[in-house]
Design an enzyme around this catalytic site. Structure first.
Site, mmCIF file in Angstrom:
data_model
loop_
_atom_site.group_PDB
_atom_site.id
_atom_site.type_symbol
_atom_site.label_atom_id
_atom_site.label_comp_id
_atom_site.label_asym_id
_atom_site.label_seq_id
_atom_site.Cartn_x
_atom_site.Cartn_y
_atom_site.Cartn_z
ATOM 1 N N LYS A 36 0.836 -1.220 0.000
ATOM 2 C CA LYS A 36 0.000 0.000 0.000
ATOM 3 C C LYS A 36 0.864 1.261 0.000
ATOM 4 O O LYS A 36 2.066 1.188 0.294
ATOM 5 C CB LYS A 36 -0.930 -0.024 1.224
ATOM 6 C CG LYS A 36 -0.242 0.075 2.570
ATOM 7 C CD LYS A 36 -1.220 -0.235 3.708
ATOM 8 C CE LYS A 36 -0.518 -0.158 5.051
ATOM 9 N NZ LYS A 36 -1.339 -0.685 6.148
ATOM 10 N N TYR A 267 14.630 30.402 9.061
ATOM 11 C CA TYR A 267 13.438 31.103 9.559
ATOM 12 C C TYR A 267 13.416 31.134 11.083
ATOM 13 O O TYR A 267 13.672 30.113 11.734
ATOM 14 C CB TYR A 267 12.170 30.397 9.076
ATOM 15 C CG TYR A 267 11.862 30.653 7.619
ATOM 16 C CD1 TYR A 267 11.596 31.951 7.169
ATOM 17 C CD2 TYR A 267 11.837 29.615 6.708
ATOM 18 C CE1 TYR A 267 11.305 32.178 5.829
ATOM 19 C CE2 TYR A 267 11.556 29.834 5.372
ATOM 20 C CZ TYR A 267 11.294 31.123 4.945
ATOM 21 O OH TYR A 267 11.013 31.354 3.621
HETATM 22 C C1 LIG Z 1 -0.650 -1.712 6.898
HETATM 23 C C2 LIG Z 1 -1.256 -2.982 7.281
HETATM 24 C C3 LIG Z 1 -0.454 -4.133 7.459
HETATM 25 C C4 LIG Z 1 1.054 -4.094 7.441
HETATM 26 O O1 LIG Z 1 1.536 -3.479 8.616
HETATM 27 P P1 LIG Z 1 3.103 -3.360 8.914
HETATM 28 O O2 LIG Z 1 3.164 -2.875 10.299
HETATM 29 O O3 LIG Z 1 3.638 -2.388 7.934
HETATM 30 O O4 LIG Z 1 3.689 -4.705 8.730
HETATM 31 C C5 LIG Z 1 -1.095 -5.338 7.691
HETATM 32 N N1 LIG Z 1 -2.450 -5.400 7.768
HETATM 33 C C6 LIG Z 1 -3.240 -4.326 7.640
HETATM 34 C C7 LIG Z 1 -4.720 -4.474 7.746
HETATM 35 C C8 LIG Z 1 -2.669 -3.064 7.404
HETATM 36 O O5 LIG Z 1 -3.458 -2.001 7.276
#
Ligand SMILES: *Cc1c(COP(=O)(O)O)cnc(C)c1O
Length: 376
Positions: A36, A267
Site C-alpha cells: 500500500k 526562519y
Molecule cells: C498496513 C497494514 C499491514 C502491514 O503493517 P506493517 O506494520 O507495515 O507490517 C497489515 N495489515 C493491515 C490491515 C494493514 O493495514
C-alpha cells in the site's frame, strides 16, 4: 535527471528481507506483502517484480491500487483492505464490477458491504471473492465480535459471494507489552472457532511486528509491510531479524559559505553560530517529505562524516554545518537518508528524532520531487 533528490531503491535488500520473512514463517504459511501507499513510499513500479517473486499474493489498502497492480501485469492474488463500497455515488457499482472481473479479493466489514458486492456479482453472474475483517480490539475497521455470526450467515446465504478468508489486525504488536496482542489473537481464534465457516478459509492477523515476534500469530498467512522494506517497527524485533533498509536518499550541496561567529540562520533564526563556521545549503525540505521537526536535530552525512542541521528546515532547502568537514565543494553528494540502520540518518533514527514512525518518514519521501532509481 531533472530532480535534485535521488532515492536509490535496492531490490537486493527487499529480496533479502523477503527471504528472511519466508524463513521465519516456513513454507506452509502464505506470504502476502503489503504494498500500500506505493510500497510505503519506495515506489511500486521499481519493486513489484522483486516482491512478486516471493509473494503468494499482495495486500493493498484501496481498490484503485489493486487495479494499478493488474495494469502493471501482476496476475497473482490481491487482497484490498477496503472494499469498493467505500466509493460513493454511481462510481461504486462500476468499480465493484471492475474489481470482481479483475479477480481482486475485497475486504467486507458488515452486512451492507456484503449485500452490495453480492448484488453486483449476481448481475455479472459470477462469485466475488471476499475476506471478512473482524475488529478484535483495534477499534478501527472490521465488524464487531457480536456481529460476526450475523455477517457470516448473510455471506453464506449470498450466492454471489465466496468467502475465502477471515482476518483481523493487531493494534499493539510493536509494543513491549504483549498482553494486548495475546488477547486479540485468542479472541480472533475463539470467534472463528464459533463461526460457521468452511475449512479452507484463510485466517490471518500478523503484520510485520507479529510476523517477526509472534510465530503463534502466523496462522494461514501473514501480511508484513514495513519489514519488507527493511525497517523494524520496534526495538524488540530488531534483535530477531537482520533486515536491510532498501532506501538511500542523496542530494548535492548547492552552495557553501563562511559565516562569522554570531551569525544566525534559517526562519526564526533559531540557531546562532558561536564561532566562525562554514555552512552548506542542500535542496531538500519539507516540500520533499523531509520532516520539519528535524530542524536543529538531525544530521546528514557527507564524505563519511556527520554534518548537523542548523536552523529550521525550509520547504525546499536546509542548512548544514560543514565547519569540521574539510574539502567539501559545491556539487558534492550529501546522504540525507542512510541505508545503514546504525547511522544517525537511518530511517529509524530520523523517525525517532522527529517523534514519528519509520512508516511516515518513508511514505513522505514518496513525493513527486524525488527521483527514484534502482540500486543493486
Ligand atoms: C498496513 C497494514 C499491514 C502491514 O503493517 P506493517 O506494520 O507495515 O507490517 C497489515 N495489515 C493491515 C490491515 C494493514 O493495514
Amino acid at each position: 535527471m531533472d530532480k535534485y533528490i535521488t532515492a536509490t531503491i535496492s531490490g537486493a535488500a527487499v529480496r533479502h528481507n523477503l527471504a528472511l520473512l519466508r524463513e521465519q514463517i516456513g513454507n506452509k504459511v502464505k506470504l502476502y506483502p503489503v504494498v500500500k501507499a506505493d510500497c510505503y513510499g519506495h515506489g511500486l513500479e521499481l519493486l513489484l517484480d522483486v516482491i512478486a517473486e516471493f509473494a503468494d499474493g499482495l495486500c493493498v489498502a484501496n481498490p484503485a491500487m489493486a487495479m494499478r497492480l493488474r495494469r502493471l501485469g501482476y496476475n497473482g492474488s490481491i487482497l484490498t483492505f477496503f472494499s469498493a463500497c467505500s466509493y460513493m455515488g454511481n462510481k461504486q457499482k462500476l468499480f465493484i464490477a471492475e474489481l470482481i472481473s479483475a479477480d481482486i479479493t475485497q475486504t467486507v466489514v458488515d452486512v451492507q458491504e456484503a449485500d452490495t458486492i453480492n448484488k453486483v456479482a449476481l448481475e455479472l453472474g459470477v462469485e466475488a471473492k471476499i475476506h471478512l475483517k473482524i475488529d478484535t480490539g483495534m477499534g478501527r475497521s472490521g465488524c464487531l465480535i457480536s456481529d460476526v455470526v450475523g455477517v457470516i450467515d448473510v455471506i453464506n446465504k449470498s450466492n454471489g459471494l465466496e468467502l475465502t478468508g477471515v482476518y483481523s489486525h493487531f493494534s499493539s504488536a510493536d509494543e513491549v507489552e504483549i498482553s494486548v496482542t495475546e488477547k486479540q489473537l485468542s479472541l480472533f481464534k475463539e470467534t472463528v472457532a464459533k463461526s460457521d465457516i468452511g475449512n479452507d478459509i484463510m485466517l490471518h492477523i500478523a503484520n510485520s511486528a507479529a510476523t517477526i515476534r509472534f510465530p503463534a500469530a502466523h496462522l494461514d498467512m501473514v501480511r508484513p509491510g514495513l519489514a519488507v522494506y527493511g525497517y523494524h517497527t520496534c526495538v524488540e524485533s530488531e534483535k530477531l531479524l537482520p533486515l536491510k533498509p532498501c532506501m538511500r536518499v542523496t542530494a548535492p550541496i548547492i552552495q557553501i559559505k563562511d559565516v562569522s561567529a554570531g551569525t544566525s540562520c534559517g526562519y526564526g533564526l533559531t540557531f546562532t553560530f558561536n564561532k566562525d563556521s562554514r555552512i552548506g545549503r542542500i535542496p531538500v525540505g519539507y516540500g520533499d517529505g523531509y520532516p520539519r521537526r528535524l530542524s536543529n536535530k538531525a544530521i546528514v552525512r557527507i564524505k563519511g562524516k556527520d554534518a548537523p542541521l542548523r536552523g529550521r528546515v525550509s520547504m525546499d532547502q536546509l542548512i548544514i554545518d560543514l565547519t569540521d568537514i574539510p574539502d567539501v565543494i559545491v556539487g558534492d553528494e550529501v546522504e540525507i537518508i542512510s541505508d545503514d540502520r546504525l547511522k544517525l540518518n537511518s530511517v529509524e533514527n530520523l523517525a525517532r528524532l522527529a517523534g514519528t514512525i519509520s512508516y511516515e518518514v518513508t511514505c513522505c519521501f514518496g513525493g513527486k520531487r524525488v527521483e527514484r532509481v534502482v540500486g543493486d
